[in-house]
Design a protein around this motif. Structure first.
Motif, PDB file in Angstrom:
ATOM      1  N   MET A  46      37.212  38.198  42.383  1.00 59.54           N
ATOM      2  CA  MET A  46      37.834  37.027  42.252  1.00 59.54           C
ATOM      3  C   MET A  46      38.341  36.508  43.181  1.00 59.54           C
ATOM      4  O   MET A  46      38.881  35.311  43.607  1.00 59.54           O
ATOM      5  CB  MET A  46      38.555  36.989  40.956  1.00 59.54           C
ATOM      6  N   HIS A  47      38.697  37.322  44.437  1.00 62.54           N
ATOM      7  CA  HIS A  47      39.512  36.834  45.579  1.00 62.54           C
ATOM      8  C   HIS A  47      38.501  36.191  46.587  1.00 62.54           C
ATOM      9  O   HIS A  47      38.933  35.354  47.446  1.00 62.54           O
ATOM     10  CB  HIS A  47      39.995  38.122  46.404  1.00 62.54           C
ATOM     11  N   GLU A  48      37.309  36.045  46.061  1.00 64.79           N
ATOM     12  CA  GLU A  48      36.253  35.352  46.947  1.00 64.79           C
ATOM     13  C   GLU A  48      36.224  33.773  46.583  1.00 64.79           C
ATOM     14  O   GLU A  48      35.731  33.642  45.573  1.00 64.79           O
ATOM     15  CB  GLU A  48      34.642  36.015  46.883  1.00 64.79           C
ATOM     16  N   PRO A  49      36.740  33.039  47.464  1.00 67.20           N
ATOM     17  CA  PRO A  49      36.804  31.352  46.976  1.00 67.20           C
ATOM     18  C   PRO A  49      35.450  30.825  47.001  1.00 67.20           C
ATOM     19  O   PRO A  49      35.206  29.795  46.057  1.00 67.20           O
ATOM     20  CB  PRO A  49      37.934  30.630  47.966  1.00 67.20           C
ATOM     21  N   ASN A  50      34.405  31.378  47.728  1.00 67.26           N
ATOM     22  CA  ASN A  50      33.188  30.677  47.624  1.00 67.26           C
ATOM     23  C   ASN A  50      32.249  31.177  46.473  1.00 67.26           C
ATOM     24  O   ASN A  50      32.043  32.413  46.616  1.00 67.26           O
ATOM     25  CB  ASN A  50      32.442  30.960  49.022  1.00 67.26           C
ATOM     26  N   ALA A  51      32.108  30.364  45.609  1.00 62.13           N
ATOM     27  CA  ALA A  51      31.269  30.788  44.321  1.00 62.13           C
ATOM     28  C   ALA A  51      29.693  31.104  44.844  1.00 62.13           C
ATOM     29  O   ALA A  51      29.297  32.153  44.175  1.00 62.13           O
ATOM     30  CB  ALA A  51      31.140  29.425  43.453  1.00 62.13           C
ATOM     31  N   HIS A  52      29.063  30.766  45.899  1.00 61.29           N
ATOM     32  CA  HIS A  52      27.905  31.128  46.134  1.00 61.29           C
ATOM     33  C   HIS A  52      27.995  32.626  46.485  1.00 61.29           C
ATOM     34  O   HIS A  52      27.022  33.402  46.247  1.00 61.29           O
ATOM     35  CB  HIS A  52      27.343  30.471  47.416  1.00 61.29           C
ATOM     36  N   LEU A  53      28.880  33.190  47.389  1.00 58.33           N
ATOM     37  CA  LEU A  53      29.128  34.292  47.715  1.00 58.33           C
ATOM     38  C   LEU A  53      29.640  35.301  46.453  1.00 58.33           C
ATOM     39  O   LEU A  53      29.363  36.480  46.443  1.00 58.33           O
ATOM     40  CB  LEU A  53      30.461  34.313  49.061  1.00 58.33           C
ATOM     41  N   ARG A  54      30.434  34.668  45.726  1.00 52.73           N
ATOM     42  CA  ARG A  54      30.989  35.241  44.598  1.00 52.73           C
ATOM     43  C   ARG A  54      29.731  35.774  43.624  1.00 52.73           C
ATOM     44  O   ARG A  54      29.694  36.870  42.963  1.00 52.73           O
ATOM     45  CB  ARG A  54      31.790  34.546  43.577  1.00 52.73           C
ATOM     46  N   LEU A  55      28.658  34.960  43.316  1.00 55.75           N
ATOM     47  CA  LEU A  55      27.367  35.131  42.769  1.00 55.75           C
ATOM     48  C   LEU A  55      26.508  36.134  43.467  1.00 55.75           C
ATOM     49  O   LEU A  55      26.294  37.170  42.762  1.00 55.75           O
ATOM     50  CB  LEU A  55      26.687  33.903  42.565  1.00 55.75           C
ATOM     51  N   GLU A  56      26.526  36.177  44.806  1.00 58.19           N
ATOM     52  CA  GLU A  56      25.777  37.347  45.422  1.00 58.19           C
ATOM     53  C   GLU A  56      26.460  38.460  45.273  1.00 58.19           C
ATOM     54  O   GLU A  56      25.853  39.586  45.201  1.00 58.19           O
ATOM     55  CB  GLU A  56      25.816  36.893  47.130  1.00 58.19           C
ATOM     56  N   GLY A  57      27.776  38.645  45.254  1.00 59.61           N
ATOM     57  CA  GLY A  57      28.586  39.913  45.079  1.00 59.61           C
ATOM     58  C   GLY A  57      28.265  40.299  43.655  1.00 59.61           C
ATOM     59  O   GLY A  57      28.071  41.663  43.525  1.00 59.61           O
ATOM     60  N   LEU A  58      28.176  39.486  42.668  1.00 57.68           N
ATOM     61  CA  LEU A  58      28.109  40.025  41.233  1.00 57.68           C
ATOM     62  C   LEU A  58      26.680  40.526  41.166  1.00 57.68           C
ATOM     63  O   LEU A  58      26.328  41.605  40.520  1.00 57.68           O
ATOM     64  CB  LEU A  58      28.125  39.008  40.170  1.00 57.68           C
ATOM     65  N   ILE A  59      25.540  40.013  41.898  1.00 60.52           N
ATOM     66  CA  ILE A  59      24.429  40.411  41.746  1.00 60.52           C
ATOM     67  C   ILE A  59      24.367  41.742  42.306  1.00 60.52           C
ATOM     68  O   ILE A  59      23.534  42.758  41.904  1.00 60.52           O
ATOM     69  CB  ILE A  59      23.391  39.450  42.526  1.00 60.52           C
ATOM     70  N   ARG A  60      24.821  41.780  43.633  1.00 57.86           N
ATOM     71  CA  ARG A  60      24.781  43.015  44.098  1.00 57.86           C
ATOM     72  C   ARG A  60      25.552  44.229  43.429  1.00 57.86           C
ATOM     73  O   ARG A  60      25.007  45.357  43.146  1.00 57.86           O
ATOM     74  CB  ARG A  60      25.551  42.984  45.654  1.00 57.86           C
ATOM     75  N   LEU A  61      26.733  43.798  42.812  1.00 54.07           N
ATOM     76  CA  LEU A  61      27.380  44.818  41.992  1.00 54.07           C
ATOM     77  C   LEU A  61      26.805  45.155  41.000  1.00 54.07           C
ATOM     78  O   LEU A  61      26.575  46.451  40.567  1.00 54.07           O
ATOM     79  CB  LEU A  61      28.719  44.046  41.616  1.00 54.07           C
ATOM     80  N   PHE A  62      26.139  44.204  40.091  1.00 53.46           N
ATOM     81  CA  PHE A  62      25.479  44.639  38.813  1.00 53.46           C
ATOM     82  C   PHE A  62      24.110  45.295  38.986  1.00 53.46           C
ATOM     83  O   PHE A  62      23.944  46.467  38.342  1.00 53.46           O
ATOM     84  CB  PHE A  62      25.168  43.314  38.154  1.00 53.46           C
ATOM     85  N   TYR A  63      23.432  45.163  39.862  1.00 45.33           N
ATOM     86  CA  TYR A  63      21.957  45.527  40.080  1.00 45.33           C
ATOM     87  C   TYR A  63      22.028  46.783  40.795  1.00 45.33           C
ATOM     88  O   TYR A  63      21.281  47.773  40.814  1.00 45.33           O
ATOM     89  CB  TYR A  63      20.963  44.757  40.216  1.00 45.33           C
TER      90      TYR A  63
END
Length: 270
Positions: free
Chosen positions: A50-67
Motif C-alpha cells: 500500500m505504500h506504493e503510490p503507482n497503481a500499475h506497480l502495485r498490481l505488479e507487486g500483487l501478482i508477484r506476491l500472490f503467484y
C-alpha cells in the motif's frame, strides 16, 4: 439454504459470496477459518504494497506476491477436483482453478484499491484491469499471466469451433451472482465425478432456490442426481418437467426411455 438474498450476495466480494454458497452446500465448511486466512493475506499485502503510490506497480507487486512468493497456482494435475473449488482447500494447498484463485485475487485487489474485476469469459473466469489512464488489461487467474484478446479468441475457437468470434459482451464485468451460479455448477460437476451425490444435490437445490428458479436444465440435472440416489419418483418428476419445458431438446427420446424404466421400479421412501 442461503442466509442472504441475491441482491445482498451481489454487494459482497466474490470470495465472501463464495463462502456463503459453499456453507449452504456444506454445513461443515469452515467459513470462519477461511475469512481469517483471507484477512491475514490482505493485511500482509497491504503492509507490503500500500505504500506504493503507482497503481500499475502495485498490481505488479500483487501478482508477484500472490503467484511467485506465496506460490498460488492453477492445479494442472487435478483440475476437476472439488478441492479446487472449496476455498479452504485452495488456501491450504495454494492450488485452484481460475474462478477460485480469481476470487481470492479479487479480494486482495479490492483491499489494495486496484481496478480489477471479474469477467465470465465463455472458456474460463478471467480478470480485467480497467485503467483510467491506459488500455484495459486481462489476467489469467490460473497463473497470473497477462492475456491478449488474440489468445482468448483462440481459446474460444477451441471451445466453440473455428467460426466462433469474440463479442464485446464476453469482456463485460460479470455480476457476482452470475459467477456464483457458475461456481456452484463447477462444484456440482466435481462432486458428481467424485460420487458425492448428496452434496451435489444440495448444490443443485441452492442454484434453483437462489439463482435459477425453475430452470429446466438444472432441474434435469437434479433428476439425474436423484436417480443416482435411488429416488426414482423424484427423478421422474424432474425429468418430466424438463420434457414438458424443452420438447425439442435432442436428449428427449433417451429421457423418455429413462422415465419409463424408472416408473417400473418400486417406490422407495427416503
Amino acid at each position: 439454504m442461503l442466509r442472504f438474498t441475491e441482491q445482498e450476495l451481489a454487494q459482497m466480494s466474490l470470495a465472501e459470496g463464495a463462502l456463503e454458497v459453499t456453507a449452504a452446500v456444506d454445513p461443515a465448511f469452515p467459513a470462519g477459518w477461511v475469512k481469517t486466512q483471507l484477512e491475514r493475506l490482505a493485511q500482509e499485502a497491504e503492509q507490503r504494497l500500500m505504500h506504493e503510490p503507482n497503481a500499475h506497480l502495485r498490481l505488479e507487486g500483487l501478482i508477484r506476491l500472490f503467484y511467485r512468493e506465496w506460490g498460488f497456482i492453477g492445479d494442472h494435475e487435478q483440475y476437476f477436483s472439488s478441492e479446487n473449488i472449496y476455498l479452504d482447500k485452495v488456501l491450504e494447498r495454494k492450488k485452484g482453478i481460475p474462478v477460485s484463485l480469481g476470487a481470492i485475487f479479487l479480494y486482495l485487489s479490492e483491499r489494495l484499491d486496484l481496478p480489477v474485476h471479474g469477467v465470465g469469459f465463455p472458456t474460463q473466469f478471467v480478470l480485467k484491469v480497467d485503467w483510467l489512464d491506459g488500455e484495459t488489461q486481462y489476467i489469467n487467474p490460473f497463473d497470473g499471466e497477462y492475456l491478449s484478446k488474440r489468445l482468448m479468441g483462440a481459446w474460444l475457437k477451441g471451445h466453440r469451433g473455428p467460426f466462433s468470434e469474440l463479442r464485446n459482451e464476453y469482456f463485460d464485468t460479470a455480476e457476482h451472482t452470475d459467477v456464483l451460479a457458475r461456481w456452484l455448477t463447477v462444484m456440482k460437476s466435481a462432486l458428481l465425478r467424485e460420487g458425492m451425490f448428496a452434496d451435489a444435490l444440495r448444490c443443485s437445490d441452492v442454484v434453483l432456490n437462489a439463482f435459477r428458479p425453475g430452470d429446466p436444465h438444472e432441474i434435469r440435472d437434479r433428476g439425474y442426481i436423484y436417480q443416482q440416489l435411488e429416488c426414482s419418483h423424484a427423478a421422474v418428476m424432474d425429468f418430466e418437467y424438463f420434457i414438458e419445458q424443452c420438447p425439442e431438446d435432442p436428449t428427449i427420446k433417451l429421457l423418455k426411455l429413462q422415465v419409463e424404466e424408472l416408473n417400473q421400479e418400486p417406490l422407495v421412501l427416503h
